[in-house]
Design an enzyme around this catalytic site. Sequence first.
Site, PDB file in Angstrom:
ATOM      1  N   HIS A  61     -10.985  -3.195   3.749  1.00 49.60           N
ATOM      2  CA  HIS A  61     -10.899  -3.212   5.169  1.00 49.60           C
ATOM      3  C   HIS A  61     -12.046  -1.450   5.107  1.00 49.60           C
ATOM      4  CE1 HIS A  61      -8.208  -0.567   3.101  1.00 49.60           C
ATOM      5  NE2 HIS A  61      -7.764   0.550   3.964  1.00 49.60           N
ATOM      6  N   ASP A  62     -12.427  -1.085   4.334  1.00 56.56           N
ATOM      7  CA  ASP A  62     -12.871  -0.117   4.158  1.00 56.56           C
ATOM      8  C   ASP A  62     -14.773   0.388   4.817  1.00 56.56           C
ATOM      9  OD1 ASP A  62     -11.567   2.059   4.392  1.00 56.56           O
ATOM     10  OD2 ASP A  62     -10.925   2.624   2.695  1.00 56.56           O
ATOM     11  N   ASP A  80       0.722  -1.050   0.066  1.00 56.15           N
ATOM     12  CA  ASP A  80       0.001   0.169  -0.267  1.00 56.15           C
ATOM     13  C   ASP A  80       0.832   0.779   0.305  1.00 56.15           C
ATOM     14  OD1 ASP A  80      -1.953   1.088   0.268  1.00 56.15           O
ATOM     15  OD2 ASP A  80      -2.862   0.121   1.373  1.00 56.15           O
ATOM     16  N   GLU A 138      -6.827   3.026  -6.232  1.00 58.58           N
ATOM     17  CA  GLU A 138      -8.171   2.915  -5.513  1.00 58.58           C
ATOM     18  C   GLU A 138      -8.826   4.714  -5.696  1.00 58.58           C
ATOM     19  OE1 GLU A 138      -9.815   3.744  -0.683  1.00 58.58           O
ATOM     20  OE2 GLU A 138      -8.176   4.568  -1.354  1.00 58.58           O
ATOM     21  N   ASP A 178      -3.355   4.502  -2.336  1.00 59.02           N
ATOM     22  CA  ASP A 178      -4.001   5.140  -1.291  1.00 59.02           C
ATOM     23  C   ASP A 178      -4.759   6.394  -2.352  1.00 59.02           C
ATOM     24  OD1 ASP A 178      -5.087   4.782   1.404  1.00 59.02           O
ATOM     25  OD2 ASP A 178      -5.504   6.464   0.978  1.00 59.02           O
TER      26      ASP A 178
END
Length: 565
Positions: A354-355, A119, A287, A221
């Site tokens: 994870h969001d 990431d 993302e 990200d």
Amino acid sequence: MPTINTTAQTRNPRSLGVNASSTLRWWQKAIIYQVYPRSFQDSTGDGIGDLQGIIQRLDYLKGIHVDTLWLSPINPSPMHDFGYDVADYTGIEPIFGTVDDFTQLLDGAHARDMKVLLDLVPNHTSDEHAWFAQSRANRTNPKRNWYIWSEPAADGGPPNNWLSYFGGPAWTLDTTTGQYYLHQFDTHQPELNYRNPAVLEAMLGEMRVWLERGIDGFRVDVIWLMIKDAALRDEPPNPDWSGGPPIFSLYHIHTADQPEVHTLIRAMRALLDEYTSEGRERILVGEIYLPNARLMKYYGSDPLVRGVGDECHLPFNFQLIGAPWDAQSVRTMVDAYEAALPVWGWPNWVLGNHDKRRIATRLGKDQARVATMLLLTLRGTPTWYYGDEIGMTDVRIPPELVRDPQAVNQPEVADEVGRDPQRTPMHWDDSPNAGFCPPDVTPWLPVAADYAQNSVLSQESDPRSPLWFFRLLTDLRQKSPALLGSSYRSMESGASDVFAFLREADSQRLLIVLNFGTQPHHLDLSAIAPAGSILLDTGVARQGDLHFLNSLPLDPNEGLIISLI
Ligand code: GLC
């Protein structure tokens, strides 16, 4: 039981010049598996997962046929946003281990023919990053304009109306220098100023270190937020907003998807290409939460006709996460995405991260299997979230244990926006703390109450378990030219709650039939083929059955992969 006539109709046939599965690139054949390192496996007994823990579980990951690991951030961080606030881009957070541990993990993955994506969080740093310490020191520091600073408004308040995803204004006043700095997330996550070319150069330098260390690519990200309006203009109100997280009360026309962002992405991509040699591509996964037309721009263009564009290899496609869960809506959504792809755009699909709420929580355990079959049979690279293969569900976190800043800072919408529930420790076995950490240690987030029934260990001995289903499905996908390949045709199933599509390659013809409803059906598929054998069903009970396709029984909530004869 109603009989349904199924007539094949070709819709959006795609033939993109990459038909034989043998010509696909590694990332087109990959199954990406997201590890949230804090929650995967603790090897040191501090209640937080770490790199050695992931190393211990590499054989498990290999055994479920996922071949590309994406690790949420492992850099040094004060953990205000659990690693998404980076204090040093090239180091390893001591809670997770050392650079040596990382090298061991990378070598272990590569030895198993697996890839590792890291990431990268370039939009913002931690406020404890050395760059920000300098930037905030005084107004004339050479790093001052590495971040986005602005004078207060006339009334001394924030410079404009921009909001933070984590609640409140997107600006915090620095009392020492009397200016505000921008942060679209936590106040501890100041945003870098990519209108200053030195910032991009510095970030490319940090990326280089990891490429030299041998990683296979980055998940970047909030890549679509990296450049903001130069004039810092107010954002217009969203007239459709009727409560809920305040961030949605504005249209983000000045903080997201700015045209200049593509220049940054092309520079990142060029760097990855510099480290790419034959058979050793390094990839860029972005993302991006945007509708199709704007999302597709993130593939870049393809002046050299290389077939892969010049921006993201995979701009994340999150539409399955938010889709209304009915067969017609999903079919329409898949077909629209397929139709919108540029010729050089390889599709990808994501069910969870994870969001977002976990898939078994969003859809229930039966439709979670249908969704899993869909994800792994659609054309394009799938991304999977750790623990979904054992049907983990969201865990209600008692208010005193809530950790996520998005919930802590916004108590009025905490249940809606809190992300702790989907980040709880992985269930490995039936021992206290599920084998995640020692029994006498308190894990950083509570372990689900049902962990003993839903663990890797308990599911190993149950051939009907989610784990077995997932493993059979991933195995089938990885061996199937049709599932890996590039042809997709959606079909008229004749039943409004059934989505059917065809995948074909190298003389293999597979029909996928998914019942999104609670009604059983008999499908007449004889217009496509006289007979077929079931390769896999969501209940893991019907494989090998030969069926004449004029009356194929399909149970409620059932999905089938049928090899056509
Ligand atoms: C991304 C991450 C999320 C994080 C945010 C700020 O959306 O997925 O977890 O909080 O960016 O870095």
